[in-house]
Scaffold this motif. Sequence first.
Motif, mmCIF file in Angstrom:
data_model
loop_
_atom_site.group_PDB
_atom_site.id
_atom_site.type_symbol
_atom_site.label_atom_id
_atom_site.label_comp_id
_atom_site.label_asym_id
_atom_site.label_seq_id
_atom_site.Cartn_x
_atom_site.Cartn_y
_atom_site.Cartn_z
ATOM 1 N N PHE A 138 -2.595 -4.798 0.568
ATOM 2 C CA PHE A 138 -1.818 -3.903 0.436
ATOM 3 C C PHE A 138 -0.859 -4.448 -0.598
ATOM 4 N N ALA A 139 -0.055 -3.549 -1.252
ATOM 5 C CA ALA A 139 0.854 -3.886 -2.041
ATOM 6 C C ALA A 139 2.244 -3.243 -2.108
ATOM 7 N N ALA A 140 3.134 -3.964 -1.677
ATOM 8 C CA ALA A 140 4.660 -3.169 -1.488
ATOM 9 C C ALA A 140 5.419 -3.524 -2.676
ATOM 10 N N ALA A 141 5.140 -4.809 -3.206
ATOM 11 C CA ALA A 141 6.140 -5.326 -4.256
ATOM 12 C C ALA A 141 6.575 -4.089 -5.163
ATOM 13 N N ALA A 142 5.775 -3.555 -5.735
ATOM 14 C CA ALA A 142 5.849 -2.465 -6.883
ATOM 15 C C ALA A 142 6.830 -1.267 -6.611
ATOM 16 N N LEU A 143 6.876 -1.494 -5.415
ATOM 17 C CA LEU A 143 7.795 -0.073 -4.770
ATOM 18 C C LEU A 143 9.141 -0.450 -4.567
ATOM 19 N N THR A 144 9.453 -1.734 -4.765
ATOM 20 C CA THR A 144 10.970 -2.287 -4.576
ATOM 21 C C THR A 144 11.803 -2.402 -5.564
ATOM 22 N N ALA A 145 11.061 -2.226 -6.741
ATOM 23 C CA ALA A 145 11.839 -2.103 -8.025
ATOM 24 C C ALA A 145 12.507 -0.801 -8.439
ATOM 25 N N LEU A 146 12.701 0.217 -7.227
ATOM 26 C CA LEU A 146 13.438 1.472 -7.628
ATOM 27 C C LEU A 146 14.732 1.160 -7.409
ATOM 28 N N ALA A 147 15.655 1.652 -8.231
ATOM 29 C CA ALA A 147 16.973 1.380 -8.378
ATOM 30 C C ALA A 147 17.721 2.061 -7.131
ATOM 31 N N ILE A 167 5.115 2.376 1.292
ATOM 32 C CA ILE A 167 4.107 1.202 1.018
ATOM 33 C C ILE A 167 3.030 1.761 0.538
ATOM 34 N N ILE A 168 2.092 0.858 -0.097
ATOM 35 C CA ILE A 168 0.607 1.359 -0.631
ATOM 36 C C ILE A 168 -0.272 0.539 0.362
ATOM 37 N N VAL A 169 -1.439 1.225 0.647
ATOM 38 C CA VAL A 169 -2.220 0.410 1.637
ATOM 39 C C VAL A 169 -3.713 0.626 1.018
ATOM 40 N N SER A 170 -4.445 -0.304 1.142
ATOM 41 C CA SER A 170 -5.909 -0.226 0.574
ATOM 42 C C SER A 170 -6.560 -0.289 1.922
ATOM 43 N N GLN A 171 -7.640 0.674 1.771
ATOM 44 C CA GLN A 171 -8.289 0.679 2.782
ATOM 45 C C GLN A 171 -9.480 -0.329 3.240
ATOM 46 N N ALA A 172 -9.871 -0.846 4.499
ATOM 47 C CA ALA A 172 -10.878 -1.668 4.570
ATOM 48 C C ALA A 172 -11.662 -1.648 5.608
ATOM 49 N N ILE A 173 -12.891 -2.246 5.922
ATOM 50 C CA ILE A 173 -13.919 -2.057 6.961
ATOM 51 C C ILE A 173 -13.792 -3.383 7.870
ATOM 52 N N ILE A 198 -13.497 1.736 9.629
ATOM 53 C CA ILE A 198 -12.955 1.844 8.404
ATOM 54 C C ILE A 198 -11.146 2.472 8.672
ATOM 55 N N ILE A 199 -10.283 1.515 8.178
ATOM 56 C CA ILE A 199 -9.043 1.664 8.518
ATOM 57 C C ILE A 199 -8.121 1.421 7.473
ATOM 58 N N ASP A 200 -6.911 1.595 7.391
ATOM 59 C CA ASP A 200 -5.868 1.196 6.339
ATOM 60 C C ASP A 200 -5.715 -0.396 6.487
ATOM 61 N N GLY A 201 -5.790 -1.209 5.361
ATOM 62 C CA GLY A 201 -5.677 -2.558 5.223
ATOM 63 C C GLY A 201 -4.597 -3.176 6.187
ATOM 64 N N THR A 202 -3.566 -2.411 6.054
ATOM 65 C CA THR A 202 -2.448 -2.837 6.949
ATOM 66 C C THR A 202 -2.572 -2.941 8.480
ATOM 67 N N SER A 203 -3.402 -2.274 8.963
ATOM 68 C CA SER A 203 -3.784 -2.101 10.322
ATOM 69 C C SER A 203 -5.179 -2.972 10.648
ATOM 70 N N ALA A 204 -5.786 -3.180 9.556
ATOM 71 C CA ALA A 204 -7.159 -3.775 9.797
ATOM 72 C C ALA A 204 -6.631 -5.180 9.944
ATOM 73 N N SER A 205 -5.827 -5.815 9.458
ATOM 74 C CA SER A 205 -5.362 -7.125 9.369
ATOM 75 C C SER A 205 -4.771 -7.512 10.607
ATOM 76 N N ALA A 206 -4.046 -6.451 11.196
ATOM 77 C CA ALA A 206 -3.275 -6.349 12.746
ATOM 78 C C ALA A 206 -4.611 -6.703 13.618
ATOM 79 N N GLY A 262 -14.415 -7.018 6.670
ATOM 80 C CA GLY A 262 -15.519 -7.653 6.061
ATOM 81 C C GLY A 262 -15.575 -6.941 4.648
ATOM 82 N N ILE A 263 -15.285 -5.494 4.505
ATOM 83 C CA ILE A 263 -15.394 -5.003 3.244
ATOM 84 C C ILE A 263 -13.813 -4.618 2.723
ATOM 85 N N THR A 264 -13.657 -5.073 1.453
ATOM 86 C CA THR A 264 -12.238 -4.650 1.179
ATOM 87 C C THR A 264 -12.582 -4.111 -0.248
#
Length: 244
Positions: A2-11, A108-114, A178-186, A198-200
């Motif tokens: 997932f990528a949160a970094a891009a979102l933190t640039a907001l003023a 936050i932005i999450v990429s799905q994973a299996i 198949i689930i959001d990557g944030t939960s897959a890693s948990a 296994g599949i990203t």
Amino acid sequence: LFAAAALTALAAPAVFAADLEGRVLKIGTDATYPPMETVDESTGQIVGFDVDVMNAICEKVNCVPNFVNTAWDGIFAALQQGEFDLVISGVSITPEREENMDFSEPYIIVSQAILLQVDNADMTLDDFKAGGQKLAAQTGTTNAQLAEELVGRENVSLYDNFSAAILALQNADVQGVIIDGTSASAYEQEFAGELAVGITGLQSDPLGIVFQEGDATVDAINEGLAAIQADGTMDALVAKYWGT
Ligand code: ARG
């Protein structure tokens, strides 16, 4: 995953206008979704990333979150009927949902994973497409939608919540979840040596906080969100849950 970094640039807004004046917000959430929201077994409290995010936002714009555990099925209908002031539940912002509800800015932005069983960790989408192997997801999610697109409806098994889908994977009733990557890693951490991501590299979803259409509360929450993104709170929460 997932990528949160891009979102933190907001003023952050220069002047802090939003003040919800201590308003209690009734918040619907399906607390079967680690690490976004789960029920802490020892205290009975709803805990997780989404809870921490709402608490941090409310600290900025002066509200009091009151979390209510509710089933995913019907959560949006309940919101639209005014049963909740908002829903935070790892909800993906989609055009269909935006047709009759309003979303905050993405938090936050999450990429799905299996998730696969460790013993089958080399399975591919083609193995699912070939038939005889089932890919599981929670009914009514973007994950379920993507599952059907990727491997065909006939190879997908749907469950009321991800806890049940994970149990089915452990029991080998299904071969993947198949689930959001944030939960897959948990889940990978919780069931180390048994389940593995296994599949990203699948579709990415922005997650947002959901309101009834036309509810101006979203503006205040967006200000609070921008503030916690600007002052490092959001980065600290992401690090707390995913160690980045
Ligand atoms: N992000 C996915 C969706 O919005 C799954 C969310 C599931 N959330 C939950 N608390 N069970 O469709």
